[in-house]
Design a protein around this motif. Sequence first.
Motif, PDB file in Angstrom:
ATOM      1  N   ARG A 291      -7.523  72.487 -47.600  1.00 40.27           N
ATOM      2  CA  ARG A 291      -6.473  73.491 -47.444  1.00 40.27           C
ATOM      3  C   ARG A 291      -5.181  72.876 -46.904  1.00 40.27           C
ATOM      4  O   ARG A 291      -4.088  73.228 -47.355  1.00 40.27           O
ATOM      5  CB  ARG A 291      -6.960  74.604 -46.512  1.00 40.27           C
ATOM      6  N   TRP A 292      -5.305  71.939 -45.970  1.00 38.59           N
ATOM      7  CA  TRP A 292      -4.101  71.371 -45.348  1.00 38.59           C
ATOM      8  C   TRP A 292      -3.242  70.630 -46.366  1.00 38.59           C
ATOM      9  O   TRP A 292      -2.017  70.736 -46.357  1.00 38.59           O
ATOM     10  CB  TRP A 292      -4.484  70.439 -44.197  1.00 38.59           C
TER      11      TRP A 292
ATOM     12  N   GLU B  91     -13.113  79.738 -50.176  1.00 43.49           N
ATOM     13  CA  GLU B  91     -12.208  79.213 -49.156  1.00 43.49           C
ATOM     14  C   GLU B  91     -10.768  79.092 -49.671  1.00 43.49           C
ATOM     15  O   GLU B  91      -9.817  79.383 -48.956  1.00 43.49           O
ATOM     16  CB  GLU B  91     -12.746  77.840 -48.716  1.00 43.49           C
ATOM     17  N   LEU B  92     -10.608  78.653 -50.924  1.00 46.01           N
ATOM     18  CA  LEU B  92      -9.268  78.290 -51.401  1.00 46.01           C
ATOM     19  C   LEU B  92      -8.772  79.136 -52.570  1.00 46.01           C
ATOM     20  O   LEU B  92      -7.629  78.979 -53.001  1.00 46.01           O
ATOM     21  CB  LEU B  92      -9.257  76.811 -51.818  1.00 46.01           C
TER      22      LEU B  92
ATOM     23  N   ARG C  93      -7.743  82.055 -53.028  1.00 48.25           N
ATOM     24  CA  ARG C  93      -6.657  83.024 -52.956  1.00 48.25           C
ATOM     25  C   ARG C  93      -5.351  82.434 -52.432  1.00 48.25           C
ATOM     26  O   ARG C  93      -4.478  83.168 -51.974  1.00 48.25           O
ATOM     27  CB  ARG C  93      -7.073  84.220 -52.103  1.00 48.25           C
ATOM     28  N   MET C  94      -5.180  81.123 -52.527  1.00 40.85           N
ATOM     29  CA  MET C  94      -3.935  80.528 -52.038  1.00 40.85           C
ATOM     30  C   MET C  94      -2.802  80.763 -53.040  1.00 40.85           C
ATOM     31  O   MET C  94      -2.989  80.590 -54.245  1.00 40.85           O
ATOM     32  CB  MET C  94      -4.106  79.009 -51.839  1.00 40.85           C
ATOM     33  N   ASP C  95      -1.637  81.124 -52.509  1.00 46.32           N
ATOM     34  CA  ASP C  95      -0.474  81.287 -53.370  1.00 46.32           C
ATOM     35  C   ASP C  95      -0.091  79.937 -53.943  1.00 46.32           C
ATOM     36  O   ASP C  95      -0.199  78.928 -53.255  1.00 46.32           O
ATOM     37  CB  ASP C  95       0.721  81.813 -52.564  1.00 46.32           C
ATOM     38  N   CYS C  96       0.402  79.932 -55.154  1.00 51.35           N
ATOM     39  CA  CYS C  96       0.936  78.693 -55.750  1.00 51.35           C
ATOM     40  C   CYS C  96      -0.118  77.628 -56.019  1.00 51.35           C
ATOM     41  O   CYS C  96       0.219  76.473 -56.281  1.00 51.35           O
ATOM     42  CB  CYS C  96       2.025  78.062 -54.872  1.00 51.35           C
ATOM     43  N   VAL C  97      -1.399  77.984 -55.916  1.00 50.96           N
ATOM     44  CA  VAL C  97      -2.434  77.003 -56.239  1.00 50.96           C
ATOM     45  C   VAL C  97      -3.353  77.600 -57.297  1.00 50.96           C
ATOM     46  O   VAL C  97      -3.881  78.689 -57.109  1.00 50.96           O
ATOM     47  CB  VAL C  97      -3.274  76.636 -54.985  1.00 50.96           C
TER      48      VAL C  97
ATOM     49  N   ALA D 271       1.921  73.085 -51.763  1.00 50.85           N
ATOM     50  CA  ALA D 271       2.357  74.380 -52.287  1.00 50.85           C
ATOM     51  C   ALA D 271       3.729  74.764 -51.743  1.00 50.85           C
ATOM     52  O   ALA D 271       4.426  75.583 -52.329  1.00 50.85           O
ATOM     53  CB  ALA D 271       1.316  75.454 -51.964  1.00 50.85           C
TER      54      ALA D 271
ATOM     55  N   GLU E 111      -1.738  73.242 -48.845  1.00 53.45           N
ATOM     56  CA  GLU E 111      -0.636  73.994 -48.237  1.00 53.45           C
ATOM     57  C   GLU E 111       0.635  73.153 -48.190  1.00 53.45           C
ATOM     58  O   GLU E 111       1.725  73.649 -48.469  1.00 53.45           O
ATOM     59  CB  GLU E 111      -1.005  74.462 -46.828  1.00 53.45           C
TER      60      GLU E 111
END
Length: 322
Positions: free
Chosen positions: A92-93, A122-123, A125-129, A99, A96
Amino acid sequence: MLIKKIAQYSAADFAADVRAGLGKPGQKELPSKYLYDEIGSALFEVISLLPEYGLTRADERLLQRYAEDMVGGLASPLVVAELGSGSGKKTRWILEALARRQRTMYCPIEISPAALAQCEKELGRMDCVSIVGYERPYLDGLLAVAAGRKLGEHLLVLFLGSTIGNFDRPAAEEFLGEVRRILAPGDGLLLGADLEKPMPELLAAYDDPLGVTAAFNLNLLARVNRELEANFNLSRFRHEIRYNAEERRIEMYLRSFGDQTAEVRKAGFTVRLAEGETIWTESSHKYRPEEIAQMAGRTGFHCEAQWLDAEWPFAQSLLIAE
Ligand code: AVJ
């Protein structure tokens, strides 16, 4: 997440590997890749919470603190391919940090469907990914990701958590060479490796007083029982850890209490273990930072930067393909 699947380790492959490993003359062994079924993966998650096992926290700490620096010099657009996604938590780091600059495509490559599902949770729903998972062995998956890249796209491969430590040194170097051959000049490989540290800490990290690592190790035989209709009596094996100073690695074994035999029905064989005989289940090599840079140099990379954890000797190395 879109998942690209191919038929995975079948029961027949597992049976053949178990048969070969336990039928070996001399030291018996079982391949460590089979430690990570659903139960083994869950036990490893618990191991990474143990106070004695600082490896995963060091890995994550470095990513959390330095993700911006790590990705800052890389050209965009970038596709991130991760070898062995695990839970996806520490990735995630990096995602992020990326992104913030650009839309990012993330391709976890993982043979365990349970781990891929966890990674999506875990990942996902990340925006831009956007995520495309590959349920394949590492190099097959990486080849597929590289084959699908568009003109001008660069690749960043993540190989975190000191999974490289499971290979012996020549095989680790061979593996880096194979990754390099799939990459183009300028592509990156972020490699996490556990470093040498005093023996008492190392031994405690792999032989914790709660017995979680022992359960993780024993689960390998439990898995053989479950999936190959074997009848190993788990109470007649003991978890054992040794530090091999010459090879600079932790070695994990299961030691037999007394003479015993077990039948592995689906693999069609019977194995006999003498009193005190061991099955070698994993090696975990420990590195020196300069050794990683040298290995990079011999396999067509240069080591652009390294980040070391102050609390638990661990290194992230950013290798760039020449
Ligand atoms: C996931 C391979 C990095 O070698 O430390 C943890 C596996 N084995 N405890 C390691 C493991 C026993 C771990 N790696």
